[in-house]
Design a protein around this motif. Structure first.
Motif, short mmCIF file in Angstrom:
data_model
loop_
_atom_site.label_atom_id
_atom_site.label_comp_id
_atom_site.label_asym_id
_atom_site.label_seq_id
_atom_site.Cartn_x
_atom_site.Cartn_y
_atom_site.Cartn_z
N GLU A 1 65.91 34.27 105.59
CA GLU A 1 64.41 34.51 104.83
C GLU A 1 64.28 36.22 104.84
O GLU A 1 63.71 36.43 103.72
N TYR A 2 64.43 36.73 106.10
CA TYR A 2 64.12 38.12 105.86
C TYR A 2 65.05 39.01 105.19
O TYR A 2 64.58 39.77 104.01
N VAL A 3 66.21 38.59 105.05
CA VAL A 3 67.28 39.23 104.17
C VAL A 3 66.92 39.13 102.66
O VAL A 3 66.64 39.94 101.88
N ASP A 4 66.48 37.98 102.28
CA ASP A 4 66.04 37.68 101.07
C ASP A 4 64.64 38.43 100.69
O ASP A 4 64.78 38.82 99.47
N ARG A 5 63.71 38.28 101.64
CA ARG A 5 62.70 39.19 101.24
C ARG A 5 62.97 40.78 101.20
O ARG A 5 62.18 41.32 100.18
N VAL A 6 63.72 41.42 101.75
CA VAL A 6 64.27 42.75 101.90
C VAL A 6 64.91 42.99 100.51
O VAL A 6 64.56 43.88 99.71
N GLU A 7 65.75 42.11 99.99
CA GLU A 7 66.68 42.34 99.10
C GLU A 7 66.02 41.93 97.57
O GLU A 7 66.22 42.41 96.54
N VAL A 8 65.44 40.82 97.77
CA VAL A 8 64.66 40.19 96.48
C VAL A 8 63.02 39.95 96.21
O VAL A 8 62.57 39.99 95.53
N THR B 1 68.63 47.96 95.75
CA THR B 1 67.58 48.20 96.59
C THR B 1 67.87 48.71 98.18
O THR B 1 69.00 48.14 98.64
N VAL B 2 67.35 49.94 98.69
CA VAL B 2 67.73 50.42 99.90
C VAL B 2 66.88 49.52 101.04
O VAL B 2 66.00 49.27 101.02
#
Length: 135
Positions: A65-72, A108-109
């Motif tokens: 969920e965290y990676v999805d929030r960061v990337e998307v 996205t960085v």
């Protein structure tokens, strides 16, 4: 651990309704060279594409969920997402979308200093194209 118990290769196997489009995308657009091709008895086709070094990343739901929030910006991935390290995430994202991949999020960085883009690729695969050390 015995030598016989050591994994020698990670192979992600994808079954798709549009074989030709998927092969063209992964081989020609993303630059994954074919190492072998086979026909089954009923003329079914398979190609094995080289993808550099393979690793298996295992995370819990909270991390996904965290990676999805960061990337998307929201939860979009299912249980499996393929991450491909590339030299030019921006250029390859453009080439991939021109070739038919659906852009889910632009490059996205990330907090871990890579440049990550999210795509929906052929064969129903959610892809992250990432470039290390985005400065």
């Amino acid at each position: 651990m015995s030598e016989e118990a050591t994994v020698r290769e990670l192979r992600l196997v994808v079954t798709t309704d549009d074989y030709d489009a998927a092969v063209a995308f992964y081989r020609d657009v993303l630059g994954m060279p074919a190492s072998a091709e086979y026909l089954s008895e009923d003329q079914g086709r398979v190609v094995i594409l080289e993808a550099g070094v393979a690793t298996l990343e295992i995370g819990d739901v909270a991390h996904g969920e965290y990676v999805d929030r960061v990337e998307v910006g929201r939860r979009v991935a299912g249980q499996v997402r393929v991450a491909l390290r590339v030299d030019d995430a921006t250029g390859l994202t453009s080439a991939a979308t021109e070739a038919g991949a659906e852009a889910v999020a632009p490059p996205t960085v990330t907090p871990w200093r890579s440049l990550n883009a999210r795509l929906e690729g052929p064969g129903g695969l959610q892809l992250t194209l990432y470039q290390d050390s985005a400065d």
